[in-house]
Enzyme design. Structure first.
Site, mmCIF file in Angstrom:
data_model
loop_
_atom_site.group_PDB
_atom_site.id
_atom_site.type_symbol
_atom_site.label_atom_id
_atom_site.label_comp_id
_atom_site.label_asym_id
_atom_site.label_seq_id
_atom_site.Cartn_x
_atom_site.Cartn_y
_atom_site.Cartn_z
ATOM 1 N N GLU A 432 0.854 -1.191 0.000
ATOM 2 C CA GLU A 432 0.000 0.000 0.000
ATOM 3 C C GLU A 432 0.892 1.244 0.000
ATOM 4 O O GLU A 432 1.864 1.327 0.737
ATOM 5 C CB GLU A 432 -0.878 -0.029 1.255
ATOM 6 C CG GLU A 432 -1.522 1.282 1.623
ATOM 7 C CD GLU A 432 -2.862 1.521 0.938
ATOM 8 O OE1 GLU A 432 -3.397 0.560 0.352
ATOM 9 O OE2 GLU A 432 -3.350 2.656 0.982
ATOM 10 N N ASP A 505 2.762 -1.294 6.803
ATOM 11 C CA ASP A 505 3.446 -0.725 7.962
ATOM 12 C C ASP A 505 3.081 -1.462 9.251
ATOM 13 O O ASP A 505 1.998 -2.027 9.366
ATOM 14 C CB ASP A 505 3.068 0.751 8.115
ATOM 15 C CG ASP A 505 3.661 1.593 6.988
ATOM 16 O OD1 ASP A 505 4.671 1.147 6.401
ATOM 17 O OD2 ASP A 505 3.106 2.666 6.689
ATOM 18 N N ASP A 507 1.993 -0.502 11.947
ATOM 19 C CA ASP A 507 1.179 0.309 12.862
ATOM 20 C C ASP A 507 -0.288 -0.049 12.673
ATOM 21 O O ASP A 507 -0.621 -0.988 11.953
ATOM 22 C CB ASP A 507 1.425 1.807 12.616
ATOM 23 C CG ASP A 507 1.100 2.193 11.172
ATOM 24 O OD1 ASP A 507 0.489 1.366 10.450
ATOM 25 O OD2 ASP A 507 1.463 3.308 10.755
#
Ligand code: TSJ
Length: 640
Positions: A432, A505, A507
């Site tokens: 992404e 990521d 997160d």
């Protein structure tokens, strides 16, 4: 130990087959499925089933299951008490129940008996597999007692006291010589006992955990009793999957034929998933069978008839069986005298007479219900027509997509393909964001690693149907790049890369994208998940370095050790996203097969996963956020 002696007459040597409880101890799996945790819990079900039979016979209203110290189980009912009189063999009926292997005692058997006869199906199996077992029976005057050790009588039947109530209490300790584990799981018993309470309306089932909790937590307990039976089961399920129902009342129909009984409770929600759970004699028929077939055939007919009669269909329109199943939550429960269980796991109902019973009952009573409740009928039939339209749109979208891809090898523009063509050797990274995708393209080994950059708005795949998926900006490149097709067309033979790596990521946003993609794969390309083709890339969280010495750290727990290894004055660089890494770093830490950590995604239990995804993707935002935060790192099977 008593033995049933059967003369074999099928070969010359007249072998004698000994079938006593010793056979059960020798091959426990034959009788309870396995000696794992599942088999252990099966012991409780066998005993409880006997008490439920007493309730079905109309003589028992309450069953209590207690998990005691050392995982000793006791099951108590307020029925008539197992008969204690002397049997024609000279033994008490009570002893026979616990020491003679009954014909019906095979795995998956047991269940409904209408009248008379000794129940105790499975009780002797439990006895054989218990270190010890005690039974107390009160017949309203005397309390009778017996004790067994590994299936053998230790204390013959005797009276140990007086009592005015009636009932049976069985206490047993599963044998550690037999089972891999003898520790009971509260939630496993809870789920099954609640299910039994739903299936047997009005029977109260109490579960208590009185083991000492190490953290001093209170002993858990539950008290299940549902006057509404399977109607309440359906309400419960629709609440659990957090869906809005589209008509207020659960529809309920029931009927009998000879000695057989069938009941169905159903309610539609605003989702698109089918949720039909069926039972025969309180056993979950996960492979379906005649009751399910009969229901689906009749439902299709009733809905089509109503739609035609009320001119809800255009001339050439026709509703198919699958159209009526979207958003349907339904419990089918039948109780039959002689259930025939078939299929690989003996969970498919084979009695053809049950199909007739269910079909006739649904044809007659559901159409009457529709006539009497036109508002509800229109809502349901309307939803079914929507489903048919979506099915048609999906078929067209698929045709177009097929035409497009056969025109040329029209792979999506955002795909940087690899050179090697053998799918067994290749990988695709789904990334992404443009900056991360840029680094990945530069850093990769282009011989065998392809990169697909994702952009655009993600679709809520749980709510979307096939036509939307094919036309979605974000997902159609994934479908084109992987090459398999979706849903029923998903063909693993056509998979263009055997490792499909989701790289995002570390997160919460990254976790969200992982979850969305995994949901998409789960719902639309499930064979890929099942065959273990889906992976998560695990980018590092930190770089710990001093001078030329450096070490990448992939989870918080490993940080102290890394600091120690690099030594005093070590510096820490925290990676907030993939985009912060340069191409070489991304290659070294996350993509190079020599160094990287890949987590293979497995879905052990498709049903549990389905529930999880609904929780994640449904409308209610709160539980979803909580779940993502708690499970942002859920993965199994590290593949280094
Ligand atoms: F599994 C088991 F057998 F050990 C067991 C049986 C365990 C528990 C907790 C309960 C029972 C059980 C059996 N409860 N109630 C009965 N009822 C009979 O066995 C019974 C009583 C009376 C008559 C009768 O015809 O008078 C018939 C039966 C089968």
């Amino acid at each position: 130990m008593p033995e049933t002696v059967v003369k074999g007459n099928y070969d010359e040597s007249n072998i004698q087959v000994l079938e006593g409880l010793e056979a059960v101890r020798r091959r426990p799996g034959m009788y309870i499925g396995s000696t794992s945790e599942a088999g252990l819990h099966h012991l409780v079900y066998e005993i409880v089933d006997n008490a439920i039979d007493e309730a079905l016979a109309g003589h028992c209203s309450c069953i209590t299951v207690e998990i005691g110290e050392d995982d000793v189980i006791s099951v108590t009912d307020n029925g008539r008490g197992i008969p204690t009189g002397i049997h024609e063999t000279g033994k008490s009926a009570l002893e026979v129940v616990f020491t003679v292997l009954h014909a019906g005692g095979k795995f998956g058997g047991g269940g409904y008996k209408v009248s008379g006869g000794l129940h105790g199906v499975g009780a002797s199996v439990v006895n054989a597999l218990s270190e010890w077992l005690e039974v107390e029976v009160c017949d309203g005057r005397d309390i009778h007692y017996m004790r067994f050790i590994r299936g053998d009588v230790e204390t013959p039947i005797k009276v140990i006291g007086k009592g005015t109530e009636t009932g049976t209490k069985v206490t047993f300790k599963p044998d550690r010589e037999i089972f891999d584990t003898t520790v009971f799981n509260y939630e496993t018993l809870q789920k099954r006992l609640q299910q039994q309470a739903f299936l047997n309306a009005g029977v109260r089932i109490v579960l208590r955990d009185s083991r000492k909790a190490e953290d001093g937590a209170e002993g858990k307990s539950d008290d299940f009793c549902y006057e509404g039976g399977i109607r309440t089961f359906v309400e419960f399920l629709n609440k659990k999957i957090k869906k809005e129902v589209i008509h207020p009342e659960v529809i309920y129909v029931s009927g009998t034929r000879d000695d057989d009984f069938a009941e169905i409770a159903m309610q539609y929600n605003d989702g698109y998933n089918e949720n039909i759970i069926s039972f025969a004699n309180n056993i979950n028929t996960t492979e379906g069978g005649m009751h399910e077939t009969g229901f689906k055939a009749a439902l299709t007919r009733v809905v089509n008839d109503y739609a035609k009669k009320n001119k809800m269909l255009k001339d050439d329109e026709k509703l198919e069986g699958t159209d009526m199943l979207e958003g349907l939550t339904c419990i089918i429960s039948v109780k039959v005298l002689e259930a025939q269980f078939e299929g690989q796991t003996k969970t498919k109902l084979g009695n053809a007479s049950v199909r007739t019973l269910v079909t006739n009952m649904v044809n007659e009573k559901l159409s009457t219900f529709f006539e009497e409740n036109p508002k509800i009928a229109r809502t349901i039939v309307g939803k079914t027509i929507d489903a048919a339209h979506a099915r048609e749109a999906a078929r067209k979208a698929k045709e177009i997509s097929r035409k497009k891809s056969s025109d040329s090898l029209s792979l999506p523009g955002k795909l940087a393909d690899c050179q090697v063509k053998d799918p067994r050797l290749t990988e695709i990274y789904i990334v992404e964001g443009d900056s991360a995708a840029g680094s990945a393209k530069e850093g990769r080994d282009r011989r065998f690693q392809a990169i697909l950059a994702l952009w655009g708005k993600m679709l809520n795949v749980e709510k979307a149907r096939a036509d939307k998926i094919y036309n979605n900006d974000k997902l159609s490149p994934v479908i084109a790049a992987l090459g398999t097709g979706i849903l029923a067309d998903c063909d693993l033979e056509k998979l263009r890369y055997h490792k499909v790596v989701i790289m995002s990521d570390a997160d919460v946003d990254g976790a969200h994208i992982r979850t969305l993609l995994l949901t998409f794969f789960f719902r639309f390309m499930r064979p890929l998940v099942e065959a273990g083709h889906i992976y998560f890339a695990m980018p590092p969280l930190y770089k710990v370095y001093k001078g030329k010495r450096e070490k990448y750290v992939y989870d918080d727990a490993s940080l102290p050790a890394a600091l120690e290894e690099i030594g005093e004055d070590a510096k820490i660089q925290r990676f907030k996203g993939l985009g912060e890494m340069n191409p070489e770093q991304l290659w070294e830490t996350t993509m190079n097969p020599e160094n990287r950590v890949l987590a293979r995604v497995t879905l052990e239990d498709a049903i549990a996963a389905d529930e999880t995804f609904t929780l994640l993707m449904g409308e209610k935002v709160e539980p979803r956020r909580e779940f993502i935060e708690q499970n942002a790192g859920y993965v199994t099977n590290l593949d280094v």
